[in-house]
Design a protein around this motif. Structure first.
Motif: not given
Length: 137
Positions: A29-35, A52-57, A59-69
Motif C-alpha cells: 500500500e505504501k509503495i502504491g502496488i495496492m491501492p 483480494v484478486k489484485r493481491l493474489k496477482f 503474490m503470484r507475480s512475485r512467486d514467478l520472480g517478477f521484480s516490484l517494478e
C-alpha cells in the motif's frame, strides 16, 4: 436487480484470504502496488474481492520472480483497459530471458562447487580444496 454482492473485509482477513503477511500488505500500500482501501464508518480499512484478486496477482507475480517494478508495469497494463497482449508479452519475455540467465549462472556455480567439493578429502587435515579454491579466486 444484481446478485453481485461486494464483501467488505479487514486487513487481517485480507492477509488470511491471500496468505500474505500483514506487513507486506502495508508495504504494498505504501509503495502504491495496492491501492489505499476505503474506510468504514468506524475508520477501519475496508477491502473487497477486487483487493483480494489484485493481491493474489501481485503474490503470484512475485512467486514467478517478477521484480516490484515489473509487477507495477504489469498492474499498469491490468488497470489500463486498452492494453494489448503484446505489451504483456514483452514484459514476460524480458523476465524469461533474465530467469534463463540466472539458471545458467546457477548451473555454472553448481558445476564449479561440485568439482571443488569432489576434490575435498573431508578428513581432519588442515588442507582443504574448497578453501584453496576460494583463496585462489
Amino acid at each position: 436487480m444484481s446478485n453481485t454482492s461486494v464483501r467488505s473485509i479487514r486487513r487481517g482477513d485480507l492477509a488470511r484470504a491471500t496468505g500474505c503477511n500483514l506487513e507486506t500488505i502495508r508495504y504494498y500500500e505504501k509503495i502504491g502496488i495496492m491501492p489505499d482501501p476505503p474506510r468504514s464508518t468506524k475508520g477501519y480499512r475496508s477491502y473487497d474481492d477486487a483487493h483480494v484478486k489484485r493481491l493474489k496477482f501481485v503474490m503470484r507475480s512475485r512467486d514467478l520472480g517478477f521484480s516490484l517494478e515489473e509487477v507495477r508495469g504489469l498492474l499498469g497494463l491490468v488497470d489500463d483497459r486498452s492494453r494489448t497482449c503484446a505489451e504483456v508479452q514483452i514484459i514476460a519475455e524480458d523476465h524469461l530471458t533474465d530467469v534463463q540467465a540466472k539458471i545458467a549462472d546457477l548451473q555454472r556455480i553448481g558445476r564449479v562447487l561440485s568439482d571443488t567439493v569432489a576434490r575435498c578429502t573431508g578428513d581432519a587435515a588442515p588442507e582443504c580444496a574448497v578453501i584453496d579454491a576460494l583463496l585462489d579466486a
